[in-house]
Design an enzyme around this catalytic site. Structure first.
Site, short mmCIF file in Angstrom:
data_model
loop_
_atom_site.label_atom_id
_atom_site.label_comp_id
_atom_site.label_asym_id
_atom_site.label_seq_id
_atom_site.Cartn_x
_atom_site.Cartn_y
_atom_site.Cartn_z
N LYS A 52 18.62 59.05 74.01
CA LYS A 52 19.35 57.87 74.51
C LYS A 52 18.55 56.59 74.23
O LYS A 52 19.11 55.58 73.82
CB LYS A 52 19.67 58.01 76.00
CG LYS A 52 20.73 59.09 76.28
CD LYS A 52 20.86 59.44 77.75
CE LYS A 52 21.81 60.64 77.91
NZ LYS A 52 21.99 61.07 79.31
N GLN A 96 19.36 60.61 85.00
CA GLN A 96 19.54 61.86 84.26
C GLN A 96 19.65 63.02 85.23
O GLN A 96 18.84 63.18 86.14
CB GLN A 96 18.37 62.06 83.28
CG GLN A 96 18.54 63.25 82.33
CD GLN A 96 19.71 63.12 81.36
OE1 GLN A 96 20.09 62.02 80.97
NE2 GLN A 96 20.30 64.23 80.99
N ASP A 119 27.53 56.02 83.03
CA ASP A 119 27.84 57.45 82.91
C ASP A 119 29.27 57.75 83.37
O ASP A 119 29.81 58.81 83.08
CB ASP A 119 26.88 58.28 83.79
CG ASP A 119 25.76 58.93 82.98
OD1 ASP A 119 25.94 59.15 81.78
OD2 ASP A 119 24.70 59.22 83.59
N1 GUN Z 1 22.95 65.70 82.30
C1 GUN Z 1 23.73 66.33 81.40
N2 GUN Z 1 24.62 65.46 80.87
C2 GUN Z 1 24.38 64.27 81.45
C3 GUN Z 1 24.97 62.97 81.29
O1 GUN Z 1 25.92 62.77 80.53
N3 GUN Z 1 24.43 62.00 82.04
C4 GUN Z 1 23.42 62.21 82.90
N4 GUN Z 1 22.98 61.19 83.61
N5 GUN Z 1 22.85 63.39 83.08
C5 GUN Z 1 23.34 64.41 82.34
#
Ligand code: GUN
Length: 291
Positions: A52, A96, A119
């Site tokens: 990211k 996350q 998100d």
């Molecule tokens: N863990 C697995 N997929 C995601 C996501 O799309 N966003 C976040 N914040 N955590 C995750």
């Protein structure tokens, strides 16, 4: 059979985003800024967050990574969320997941200012998306929709089966596929579904998001179906330097010859997910959904 190239599509979209960002900055605007909170040292989460941060560079965004040890208290984490909520330079941020067991994940998600929730996990964004209002939409389903659009997959009137009912993928995907303009007839199957195989055999589009490696077999797929594979399970592979490889939810070798379109793993849905997070961050910076 058309292989849906998520990696190439994501690269195109990131280049489009970068162009727009440089135009915004040249016009005196602010550079979009994404922050990410990472708790602990889970290998998968570290990789996702690093990817990211790298995507932010590619899009011309600023990024800030906030790292905490596994033993951070819920209170400390909530106060970090609050700082990011208040920080005018941060356009959007993510926490996350998964979080350590002693932290109530839902409480953290609901502490995020919904206007910075890139998100799309906050109940306000989930609810607004469900009733068709502008909102941040969860990146994986948003990326899948974008792939279907860019590959001209006909969705209107088609029968779409979604395998999995998670809050991040299955549930929002089902709502997006039935939305006006997409117009699919949607069936959601999960671990307790009795007629899963029969449902799949009827499907024009199958979206597999159950996290079971190679679950979808050839005998469950109709000739000409569109197959979208969300699975990314690490399976041991001694021939790789890392010692593992990513395996999707689809038995690719067996299913691909039957499919009209199929996404590979890796290089299908995965790169699109990060790319949609970037698009959500750009929307946040432009106050596209909320003032
Ligand atoms: N863990 C697995 N997929 C995601 C996501 O799309 N966003 C976040 N914040 N955590 C995750």
């Amino acid at each position: 059979m058309t292989l849906i190239d998520g990696k190439a599509t994501a690269a195109t979209i990131k280049a489009e985003i970068k162009e727009e960002v440089e135009r915004m900055v040249a016009a005196g605007g602010k550079r979009p800024h994404l922050a990410a909170i990472l708790v602990g040292h889970d290998g998968g989460s570290e990789t996702y967050v690093n990817n990211k941060v790298r995507a932010c560079d590619e899009c011309g965004f600023r990024s800030t990574l906030l790292r905490f040890e596994e033993d951070i208290t819920e209170e400390e984490l909530l106060s970090c969320v609050d700082r990011l909520n208040q920080d005018a330079d941060i356009d959007g941020f993510i926490v996350q997941l998964p979080l350590p067991r002693h932290i109530a994940e839902q409480r953290v998600i609901e502490a995020i200012d919904y206007r910075k929730d890139v998100d799309g996990f906050h109940p306000i964004n989930v609810g607004r998306m469900a009733i068709g209002l502008p909102a941040f939409v969860s990146a994986t389903p948003k990326g899948i929709l974008e792939l279907l659009r860019r590959y001209d997959v006909k969705t209107s009137g088609s029968k779409c089966v979604i395998l999995g009912r998670s809050n991040i993928v299955g549930k929002p995907m089902s709502q997006l596929m039935m939305q006006k303009g997409v117009d699919a007839t949607v069936t959601v199957c999960h671990s307790r579904s009795r007629t899963l195989k029969e449902e799949c055999l009827q499907a024009d589009i199958i979206i597999a998001a159950i996290g079971q490696p190679a679950f979808l077999k050839a005998e469950m797929v109709k000739t000409g179906a569109v197959i979208i594979d969300v699975g990314t399970t690490r399976v041991p592979d001694a021939s790789r330097k890392s010692g593992f490889r990513l395996q999707g939810d689809v038995d690719f070798e067996a299913v691909a010859p039957l499919a009209s379109h199929i996404t590979p793993v890796p290089g299908g849905v995965g790169p699109m997910t990060i790319c949609m997070l970037m698009l959500n961050t750009l929307s946040a910076a432009k106050h596209e959904y909320y003032e």
